[in-house]
Design a protein around this motif. Sequence first.
Motif, PDB file in Angstrom:
ATOM      1  N   GLY A 348       0.822  -1.208   0.000  1.00 59.92           N
ATOM      2  CA  GLY A 348       0.000   0.000   0.000  1.00 59.92           C
ATOM      3  C   GLY A 348       0.854   1.255   0.000  1.00 59.92           C
ATOM      4  O   GLY A 348       2.062   1.203  -0.237  1.00 59.92           O
ATOM      5  N   ILE A 349       0.220   2.384   0.230  1.00 62.14           N
ATOM      6  CA  ILE A 349       0.904   3.677   0.181  1.00 62.14           C
ATOM      7  C   ILE A 349       1.194   4.110   1.612  1.00 62.14           C
ATOM      8  O   ILE A 349       0.284   4.468   2.365  1.00 62.14           O
ATOM      9  CB  ILE A 349       0.051   4.721  -0.562  1.00 62.14           C
ATOM     10  CG1 ILE A 349      -0.230   4.222  -1.988  1.00 62.14           C
ATOM     11  CG2 ILE A 349       0.779   6.068  -0.606  1.00 62.14           C
ATOM     12  CD1 ILE A 349      -1.270   5.042  -2.729  1.00 62.14           C
ATOM     13  N   TYR A 350       2.460   4.035   1.975  1.00 58.72           N
ATOM     14  CA  TYR A 350       2.854   4.255   3.373  1.00 58.72           C
ATOM     15  C   TYR A 350       2.801   5.728   3.758  1.00 58.72           C
ATOM     16  O   TYR A 350       3.209   6.606   2.998  1.00 58.72           O
ATOM     17  CB  TYR A 350       4.279   3.738   3.604  1.00 58.72           C
ATOM     18  CG  TYR A 350       4.831   4.085   4.966  1.00 58.72           C
ATOM     19  CD1 TYR A 350       4.457   3.365   6.092  1.00 58.72           C
ATOM     20  CD2 TYR A 350       5.705   5.159   5.131  1.00 58.72           C
ATOM     21  CE1 TYR A 350       4.943   3.689   7.344  1.00 58.72           C
ATOM     22  CE2 TYR A 350       6.195   5.499   6.389  1.00 58.72           C
ATOM     23  CZ  TYR A 350       5.810   4.750   7.491  1.00 58.72           C
ATOM     24  OH  TYR A 350       6.285   5.089   8.731  1.00 58.72           O
ATOM     25  N   TRP A 376       7.028   6.889  -9.641  1.00 54.65           N
ATOM     26  CA  TRP A 376       5.901   7.516  -8.944  1.00 54.65           C
ATOM     27  C   TRP A 376       4.598   7.079  -9.589  1.00 54.65           C
ATOM     28  O   TRP A 376       4.580   6.469 -10.653  1.00 54.65           O
ATOM     29  CB  TRP A 376       6.032   9.043  -8.963  1.00 54.65           C
ATOM     30  CG  TRP A 376       5.854   9.681 -10.316  1.00 54.65           C
ATOM     31  CD1 TRP A 376       4.668   9.979 -10.939  1.00 54.65           C
ATOM     32  CD2 TRP A 376       6.886  10.089 -11.230  1.00 54.65           C
ATOM     33  NE1 TRP A 376       4.907  10.559 -12.178  1.00 54.65           N
ATOM     34  CE2 TRP A 376       6.260  10.638 -12.371  1.00 54.65           C
ATOM     35  CE3 TRP A 376       8.279  10.055 -11.186  1.00 54.65           C
ATOM     36  CZ2 TRP A 376       6.974  11.133 -13.460  1.00 54.65           C
ATOM     37  CZ3 TRP A 376       9.007  10.546 -12.260  1.00 54.65           C
ATOM     38  CH2 TRP A 376       8.355  11.078 -13.382  1.00 54.65           C
ATOM     39  N   GLY A 377       3.501   7.412  -8.911  1.00 52.20           N
ATOM     40  CA  GLY A 377       2.175   7.095  -9.439  1.00 52.20           C
ATOM     41  C   GLY A 377       1.130   7.793  -8.593  1.00 52.20           C
ATOM     42  O   GLY A 377       1.446   8.636  -7.747  1.00 52.20           O
ATOM     43  N   LYS A 388      -1.149  10.689  -4.216  1.00 55.40           N
ATOM     44  CA  LYS A 388       0.088  10.565  -5.006  1.00 55.40           C
ATOM     45  C   LYS A 388       1.140   9.825  -4.188  1.00 55.40           C
ATOM     46  O   LYS A 388       1.217   9.987  -2.976  1.00 55.40           O
ATOM     47  CB  LYS A 388       0.617  11.952  -5.364  1.00 55.40           C
ATOM     48  CG  LYS A 388      -0.371  12.815  -6.130  1.00 55.40           C
ATOM     49  CD  LYS A 388       0.240  14.160  -6.506  1.00 55.40           C
ATOM     50  CE  LYS A 388       0.656  14.953  -5.273  1.00 55.40           C
ATOM     51  NZ  LYS A 388       1.204  16.268  -5.625  1.00 55.40           N
ATOM     52  N   TYR A 389       1.982   9.048  -4.877  1.00 59.67           N
ATOM     53  CA  TYR A 389       3.015   8.296  -4.144  1.00 59.67           C
ATOM     54  C   TYR A 389       4.304   8.190  -4.963  1.00 59.67           C
ATOM     55  O   TYR A 389       4.318   8.333  -6.189  1.00 59.67           O
ATOM     56  CB  TYR A 389       2.505   6.898  -3.784  1.00 59.67           C
ATOM     57  CG  TYR A 389       2.147   6.015  -4.967  1.00 59.67           C
ATOM     58  CD1 TYR A 389       3.119   5.297  -5.668  1.00 59.67           C
ATOM     59  CD2 TYR A 389       0.828   5.905  -5.398  1.00 59.67           C
ATOM     60  CE1 TYR A 389       2.792   4.497  -6.746  1.00 59.67           C
ATOM     61  CE2 TYR A 389       0.482   5.095  -6.475  1.00 59.67           C
ATOM     62  CZ  TYR A 389       1.470   4.395  -7.143  1.00 59.67           C
ATOM     63  OH  TYR A 389       1.134   3.603  -8.222  1.00 59.67           O
ATOM     64  N   VAL A 409       3.686   8.257   0.422  1.00 58.23           N
ATOM     65  CA  VAL A 409       2.984   9.476  -0.002  1.00 58.23           C
ATOM     66  C   VAL A 409       3.964  10.466  -0.633  1.00 58.23           C
ATOM     67  O   VAL A 409       5.050  10.710  -0.111  1.00 58.23           O
ATOM     68  CB  VAL A 409       2.267  10.108   1.209  1.00 58.23           C
ATOM     69  CG1 VAL A 409       1.776  11.506   0.880  1.00 58.23           C
ATOM     70  CG2 VAL A 409       1.099   9.224   1.637  1.00 58.23           C
ATOM     71  N   ARG A 410       3.567  11.040  -1.772  1.00 59.34           N
ATOM     72  CA  ARG A 410       4.422  11.979  -2.524  1.00 59.34           C
ATOM     73  C   ARG A 410       3.893  13.403  -2.402  1.00 59.34           C
ATOM     74  O   ARG A 410       2.695  13.627  -2.376  1.00 59.34           O
ATOM     75  CB  ARG A 410       4.447  11.540  -3.997  1.00 59.34           C
ATOM     76  CG  ARG A 410       4.988  12.562  -4.972  1.00 59.34           C
ATOM     77  CD  ARG A 410       5.266  11.932  -6.334  1.00 59.34           C
ATOM     78  NE  ARG A 410       4.088  11.330  -6.948  1.00 59.34           N
ATOM     79  CZ  ARG A 410       3.320  11.930  -7.867  1.00 59.34           C
ATOM     80  NH1 ARG A 410       3.588  13.163  -8.262  1.00 59.34           N
ATOM     81  NH2 ARG A 410       2.288  11.300  -8.396  1.00 59.34           N
ATOM     82  N   GLY A 411       4.810  14.353  -2.324  1.00 55.43           N
ATOM     83  CA  GLY A 411       4.433  15.761  -2.356  1.00 55.43           C
ATOM     84  C   GLY A 411       4.170  16.367  -0.996  1.00 55.43           C
ATOM     85  O   GLY A 411       3.824  17.547  -0.902  1.00 55.43           O
ATOM     86  N   ALA A 412       4.361  15.575   0.073  1.00 57.77           N
ATOM     87  CA  ALA A 412       4.096  16.090   1.425  1.00 57.77           C
ATOM     88  C   ALA A 412       5.325  15.955   2.315  1.00 57.77           C
ATOM     89  O   ALA A 412       5.237  16.135   3.522  1.00 57.77           O
ATOM     90  CB  ALA A 412       2.918  15.331   2.046  1.00 57.77           C
ATOM     91  N   ASN A 413       6.479  15.620   1.716  1.00 66.80           N
ATOM     92  CA  ASN A 413       7.716  15.373   2.470  1.00 66.80           C
ATOM     93  C   ASN A 413       7.474  14.372   3.594  1.00 66.80           C
ATOM     94  O   ASN A 413       7.953  14.548   4.718  1.00 66.80           O
ATOM     95  CB  ASN A 413       8.304  16.675   3.021  1.00 66.80           C
ATOM     96  CG  ASN A 413       9.776  16.504   3.411  1.00 66.80           C
ATOM     97  OD1 ASN A 413      10.470  15.639   2.888  1.00 66.80           O
ATOM     98  ND2 ASN A 413      10.241  17.307   4.344  1.00 66.80           N
ATOM     99  N   GLU A 414       6.730  13.324   3.278  1.00 68.00           N
ATOM    100  CA  GLU A 414       6.422  12.281   4.258  1.00 68.00           C
ATOM    101  C   GLU A 414       7.719  11.643   4.761  1.00 68.00           C
ATOM    102  O   GLU A 414       8.547  11.199   3.975  1.00 68.00           O
ATOM    103  CB  GLU A 414       5.535  11.216   3.600  1.00 68.00           C
ATOM    104  CG  GLU A 414       5.158  10.066   4.487  1.00 68.00           C
ATOM    105  CD  GLU A 414       4.299  10.498   5.664  1.00 68.00           C
ATOM    106  OE1 GLU A 414       4.558   9.991   6.768  1.00 68.00           O
ATOM    107  OE2 GLU A 414       3.391  11.340   5.490  1.00 68.00           O
ATOM    108  N   CYS A 415       7.918  11.632   6.067  1.00 64.30           N
ATOM    109  CA  CYS A 415       9.118  11.060   6.690  1.00 64.30           C
ATOM    110  C   CYS A 415      10.402  11.676   6.115  1.00 64.30           C
ATOM    111  O   CYS A 415      11.432  11.008   6.029  1.00 64.30           O
ATOM    112  CB  CYS A 415       9.156   9.540   6.543  1.00 64.30           C
ATOM    113  SG  CYS A 415       7.805   8.711   7.399  1.00 64.30           S
ATOM    114  N   ASP A 416      10.336  12.943   5.712  1.00 63.82           N
ATOM    115  CA  ASP A 416      11.502  13.688   5.178  1.00 63.82           C
ATOM    116  C   ASP A 416      12.021  13.127   3.856  1.00 63.82           C
ATOM    117  O   ASP A 416      13.146  13.424   3.457  1.00 63.82           O
ATOM    118  CB  ASP A 416      12.673  13.707   6.187  1.00 63.82           C
ATOM    119  CG  ASP A 416      12.427  14.674   7.327  1.00 63.82           C
ATOM    120  OD1 ASP A 416      11.481  15.470   7.216  1.00 63.82           O
ATOM    121  OD2 ASP A 416      13.173  14.635   8.320  1.00 63.82           O
TER     122      ASP A 416
END
Length: 436
Positions: A348-350, A376-377, A388-389, A409-416
């Motif tokens: 899944g999308i972590y 990405w996707g 987005k991921y 997750v892409r575009g949110a600086n998830e986990c830096d």
Amino acid sequence: MWRCPSGLLLLLLLAGQGALGARRGRWRRELAPGLHLRGIRDAGGRYCQEQDMCCRGRADDCALPYLGATCYCDLFCNRTVSDCCPDFWDFCLGVPPPFPPIQGCEHGGRIYPVFGTYWDNCNRWWQAGNHSAFWGMTLDEGIRYRLGTIRPSSSVMNMNEIYTVLNPGEVLPAAFEASEKWPNLIHEPLDQGNCAGSWAFSTAAVASDRVSIHSLGHMTPVLSPQNLLSCDTHHQQGCRGGRLDGAWWFLRRRGVVSDHCYPFSGRERDEAGPAPPCMMHSRAMGRGKRQATARCPNSHVHANDIYQVTPAYRLGSNEQEIMKELMENGPVQALMEVHEDFFLYQGGIYSHTPVSLSRPEQYRRHGTHSVKITGWGEERLPDGRTLKYWTAANSWGPSWGERGHFRIVRGANECDIESFVLGVWGRVGMEDMGHH
């Protein structure tokens, strides 16, 4: 296998499809399969207490909706364990429930039972599982032995970013995967074992792909993390951690051989004694190129070609810049913070779930890791929005995550993950294009 996502309970899919429906006569209720035996139990849910409901005798309308089924708050529960609300015993009778507590996940002050898939405002969360490689390890040991990238110094973190400019009207595709653009040139993830050497594994992984792409497939090495772990010793600590800038300096100035030539020795955390010595050195042969001065440290392989790269460069942390660089030049290296739930990722999308916020400090530790972003996707959510991921390769072997890979997750600086991203060019001359 259990799943422990975070969120507001909007949609619940539970094991045991034959959930109890509404009341269908007394015999149905008496013969009903035990809700709690099927694992359907809201470990901290307030049902009878919420409604202030404790009915005398047998009152079939003394019922509440319960996770897709029905539960009761009447004294008939006292002799049928099958269909009582989870807080009936402690609230109505003042006694502990007659079944063992099942671990749940806390979110927003509410505990969700395990064995379910949840949706948080229709954001889709990821699946967790018990990865056998980590059995018997504490969180502290996981962070100590499975990561191993030292956070860069402030001077390295302040590296100038190279900005890529999108052409007017240029639109990047909604999805991209390096292995589709460059078939057979993108290498599968290796397994760092209990060696805190992600600094070497992620560097070797990105360099392997980029040398292959930039040589137009004339060279397709899987580069040796062990060469870095054993030989890059200047301010580096091998399987006890290292720095990305030092790893890229070594690949540029000294170079490394292939993983076939210099395989991973897989030193485990409990092995005593000194780290394995460096078994491969190189010397300059003009024009910045180098050649090996030792045979491969194994008897089957003789090809000891040295592979090098140009200086690493840092990308802007805007997702569009990372995407354009990835699509044009190949996979990139990214720093990320690993939290306790990442070890359990199965698919899944972590995104990091804040389940541990209410737990003691030892459950909230995290550490710095490095990985290879490969594409990405995006995924459509049930409410029509898009999540987005990034796709990325880890170095925990093929049985972890999605065949050794994960989405985040892409575009949110998830986990830096977007805060420190590096690219590099394989050092490829015309003479390399013919004889490999």
